[in-house]
Design an enzyme around this catalytic site. Structure first.
Site, PDB file in Angstrom:
ATOM      1  N   PHE A  33       1.187   4.880   1.006  1.00 36.33           N
ATOM      2  CA  PHE A  33       0.598   5.872   1.902  1.00 36.33           C
ATOM      3  C   PHE A  33       1.193   7.239   1.575  1.00 36.33           C
ATOM      4  O   PHE A  33       2.347   7.321   1.117  1.00 36.33           O
ATOM      5  CB  PHE A  33       0.949   5.543   3.352  1.00 36.33           C
TER       6      PHE A  33
ATOM      7  N   THR B 216       0.861  -1.186   0.000  1.00 36.32           N
ATOM      8  CA  THR B 216       0.000   0.000   0.000  1.00 36.32           C
ATOM      9  C   THR B 216       0.889   1.225   0.000  1.00 36.32           C
ATOM     10  O   THR B 216       1.891   1.280   0.720  1.00 36.32           O
ATOM     11  CB  THR B 216      -0.951   0.007   1.203  1.00 36.32           C
TER      12      THR B 216
END
Ligand code: PEP
Ligand code: MN
Length: 632
Positions: free
Chosen positions: A535, A533
Site C-alpha cells: 500500500f 499487498t
C-alpha cells in the site's frame, strides 16, 4: 470474581453493587469490555455468588478460577496495551528495547543511546544497580548512573528502563526512569514488588530463573494489586540441566502467557542465551512465537564491557537484527515500532491540523470498515493517532485528499500474487498534485466468516471479491461451496452480517469479522501464504516533503526512436540508481503506446537524483515523479 452488569444499569445501582462488595472486603476495579461494563472484585474472601447475582442491575457473576486474578484473561479479556511515552507495548507493534547491560559512564551511555536509536530501538535500557552473582563484580553506578541514563534518554528521545533492586530506591528512581525493571533474582521479592507496584508506573517483570509460569503470574499479581496497571512480562530463559547456553529460552511460554494473561509478553534473548551469536535467532523466534517486543543488550564495544560483554551485540549486529525483524513482521501481522521522528511521524507531523475532524487527522481508503486498506492504515500510522475514513471508490480517496477533507489516503499499488493495481497508478498520473509519501506491506490473510454459532456444514454460498475467491480456490473447491463474486471483501462481510443467514459466508479479514461481530470459521484459507499487498500513503503535493526518504516512484513513456528505452535506463545506470521495479502497460486511448512504471532507491546524495530527473525528462516523452518516500 467478575460481575457483569446489565446494559441499562443506573449509576446509583452500580454504586450499590460496588459498595456491597467493598463492605465484604473486596477490592473493586471497573473494566469497560466488549461484553459491556464489568466489575472485577478481588480478594481472598468467599461469598455466595448468588448474593451478588440478585442485586439490581447485575446480569451475572463469573468466578475466576485462577490463583492470579488481575493478571488473568478471565479478568480482562482484551490485550492490555501499555503506553510508555509514544511507545505502545502490547498492540500491533513489535517494540525493540536495547542498550548496554550496565551504565558504565556518561559517555558510554550516550554513545550507546545514539547507536541503538540510529538502528531503530524505541527504548533505552541500562542497569545502574546490578544484582551480580558475585559481590566482587561491577555493581553499577547507582543513582549517578541513572542520571546519565535519563540524560541520554532525553537527548535521544528514548524512554528509559532500569532495574530496581531495593524498596528504598523506588521513589527516587521513579523520577528518573520511565519503566522499572524487576530482575530475575527479585521476581519473588514480594516487598519490592509491592513498593514498585505502588509507584504506579510501568514495570518489566523478568521471569524468575526457576519460576513456573504460575509463580511468574502471581508475581505480576503483586504488582497489579499494589497499584500499577502496566506490567510487561519478560521471558529471559530459565535454569535447566543444559549448560551450553547460559539459560534455556522458554519460547513456549510466549503463547502460553498470551492465552492465560492479557499482559504483554516480551523476550530478553541476551540473558536467555548468554552468547552473542545466538541472540538474533532467538529474537526472531520470539517474534514469530508472538512476543510483543525484545529487550536486547547492545554495547558500542562489547570486548570492553564491564558486564555481559559476550552476550552484547555490536550496534551493527543489532541494526541487522531489526531489519530482519521488520522483514518478519508482515508474516505475523505486525509492524516494527518506530520512534515518532522516523517514518510515519515525519509524515504525521507535517499534516497535523489539516484535514482533521476534531483533533485526529483522517486517512481515506476505498472499501468498507475492516478492509485490508484499513489494516494498512492501522499498521502504518501511530496507533490511535488517525481516523480511518471508508469511501466507495479509489477516485473518492484522491478527491478527499485533494480537497483537504482527508490528510492522507491509503491505496493498494501492487499485490505479490496478482500484480499492480493499475487504476491507482492511473489516478496517480491523473492527479499530479497528489504524491506518494510512504509505503507499507501488509500480509493478506483470508478467513471464512459467518454469523455467530454457524457450523461449517450449514454454509452454502461464499461471497467475496473475485481476487480473494481465486486466492482461496483450493479451500473453496474442497468444501464445494457456491462461489459468489462481490465488489469487495469487507463489503461481503457487511452483507453477511446484515443477512444473518447461516447459509451465507464471506471471505474477508479478521478485522472485518471483528467489526461486524462475525465468527471466523477457518483462518488463513489462502492457497498461497505469500500473499502481500503493498500500500502507499498519498498526500497533497504541498505537504509531501518527507524526511528520511530513500525511495522514488515515477512513470514515463518513450520517444519513438530505436533504443529509446535503453537510453532512459542508461541514465539510471550512469548515476548508480538502483531500480527495484519496471513494468509497462498500454496507455489508454493511445493504442500500441506504453507507459513504464518504475520504483528506484534514491541515491544517497539527493542532488544526484535531481540530475537524473532532468536527464530523464529530456530522454523520455512524459516523465512524472509520483513521490519520494521512505521504503518499508
Ligand atoms: C538485566 O537485564 O540487566 C538483568 C540482570 O537481567 P536478568 O534479571 O534477567 O538476569
Ligand atoms: Mn546483563
Amino acid at each position: 470474581m467478575i460481575v457483569v452488569l446489565k446494559a441499562g444499569i443506573l449509576p446509583s445501582q452500580k454504586e450499590d453493587v460496588s459498595n456491597f462488595l467493598r463492605e465484604r472486603g473486596f477490592r473493586i476495579r471497573e473494566i469497560a469490555g466488549e461484553a459491556g461494563i464489568l466489575i472485577g472484585a478481588i480478594g481472598s474472601h468467599t461469598i455466595d455468588s448468588r448474593q451478588v447475582e440478585i442485586l439490581p442491575g447485575v446480569d451475572r457473576v463469573i468466578p475466576i478460577n485462577k490463583p492470579y486474578k488481575m493478571a488473568s484473561r478471565e479478568f480482562h479479556p482484551q490485550d492490555t496495551v501499555i503506553d510508555v511515552g509514544s511507545v505502545k507495548i502490547g498492540g500491533s507493534r513489535i517494540v525493540c528495547i536495547a542498550g548496554p547491560c550496565a551504565v558504565e559512564s556518561r559517555e558510554q551511555i550516550f554513545d550507546s543511546a545514539w547507536a541503538v536509536k540510529e538502528a531503530g530501538a524505541v527504548m533505552l535500557r541500562g542497569g545502574a544497580f546490578k544484582p551480580r552473582s558475585s559481590p566482587y563484580s561491577f555493581q553499577g553506578l547507582g543513582f549517578k548512573g541513572l542520571e546519565y541514563l535519563r540524560e541520554a534518554g532525553e537527548a535521544t528521545g528514548l524512554p528509559v528502563v532500569s532495574e530496581v533492586v531495593s524498596s528504598n530506591d523506588v521513589k527516587r528512581m521513579a523520577e528518573l526512569v520511565n519503566v522499572f525493571q524487576i530482575g530475575t533474582r527479585n521476581m519473588q521479592n514480594f516487598e519490592l514488588l509491592k513498593s514498585v507496584g505502588e509507584a504506579g508506573i510501568p514495570v518489566i517483570l523478568k521471569r524468575g530463573m526457576a519460576a513456573t509460569i504460575e509463580e511468574w503470574l502471581m508475581a505480576a499479581e503483586y504488582l497489579l494489586s499494589s497499584g500499577t496497571d502496566d506490567v510487561i512480562l519478560c521471558e529471559r530463559g530459565i535454569r535447566t540441566f543444559g549448560r551450553v547456553t547460559r539459560n534455556t529460552l522458554d519460547i513456549s511460554a510466549i503463547p502460553v502467557i498470551r492465552e492465560l494473561s492479557h499482559l504483554p509478553v516480551i523476550v530478553d534473548p541476551s540473558h536467555a542465551t548468554g552468547i552473542r551469536d545466538k541472540v538474533a535467532s532467538m529474537a526472531l523466534a520470539s517474534v514469530a512465537a508472538g512476543a510483543y517486543g525484545i529487550l536486547v543488550e547492545v554495547h558500542t564495544n562489547p570486548d570492553k564491557s564491564f558486564s555481559d560483554g559476550p552476550q552484547s551485540l555490536w550496534p551493527g549486529q543489532f541494526e541487522k537484527l531489526l531489519r530482519d525483524i521488520e522483514a518478519l513482521c508482515p508474516t505475523v501481522d505486525r509492524e516494527l515500532a518506530r520512534l515518532p521522528e522516523r517514518h510515519q511521524k515525519d509524515v504525521l507531523r507535517s499534516h497535523l491540523g489539516k484535514g482533521t475532524v476534531g483533533r485526529k487527522p483522517r486517512v481515506a481508503f476505498q472499501g468498507e470498515r475492516g478492509a485490508y486498506s484499513e489494516r494498512a492504515i492501522l499498521n502504518y500510522f501511530p496507533e490511535g493517532d488517525v481516523e480511518p475514513l471508508a469511501l466507495p471508490k479509489f477516485d473518492d480517496v484522491f478527491i478527499m485528499v485533494l480537497s483537504e477533507r482527508a490528510a492522507w489516503g491509503m491505496i493498494p499499488l501492487e499485490n505479490s500474487l496478482t500484480g499492480s493495481v493499475f487504476e491507482n497508478y492511473d489516478l496517480l498520473t491523473r492527479y499530479p498534485d497528489i504524491k506518494i509519501v510512504g509505503e507499507i506491506k501488509v500480509r493478506i490473510r483470508h478467513n471464512l466468516i459467518a454469523i455467530q454459532s454457524t457450523e461449517e456444514r450449514q454454509i452454502k454460498e461464499v461471497y467475496s471479491h473475485p481476487q480473494a475467491l481465486s486466492q482461496c480456490a483450493e479451500f473453496l473447491e474442497k468444501k464445494g461451496y457456491q462461489i459468489k463474486p462481490y465488489f469487495d471483501t469487507a463489503g461481503a462481510a457487511a452483507m453477511v452480517a446484515k443477512k444473518a443467514d447461516p447459509g451465507v459466508a464471506a471471505i474477508a479479514s479478521s478485522a472485518a469479522a471483528a467489526f461486524h461481530k462475525l465468527e471466523i470459521l477457518a483462518e488463513d484459507i489462502e492457497t498461497n501464504p505469500r500473499n502481500y499487498t503493498r500500500f502507499v500513503v498519498i498526500a497533497r503535493l504541498s505537504s509531501a516533503a518527507v524526511q528520511n526518504a530513500d525511495k522514488v516512484s515515477f512513470t514515463f513513456s518513450l520517444k519513438s526512436h530505436p533504443g529509446a528505452l535503453s537510453d532512459c535506463l542508461q541514465i539510471l545506470k550512469k548515476h548508480g540508481v538502483d531500480m527495484t521495479k519496471l513494468e509497462s502497460r498500454p496507455i489508454a486511448g493511445k493504442p500500441w503506446n506504453y507507459m513504464f512504471y518504475v520504483d528506484a532507491m534514491l541515491p544517497k546524495v539527493r542532488q544526484t537524483f535531481e540530475i537524473v530527473e532532468k536527464e530523464f525528462s529530456a530522454a523520455s516523452a512524459d516523465y512524472r515523479n509520483l513521490g519520494v518516500y521512505r521504503s518499508s
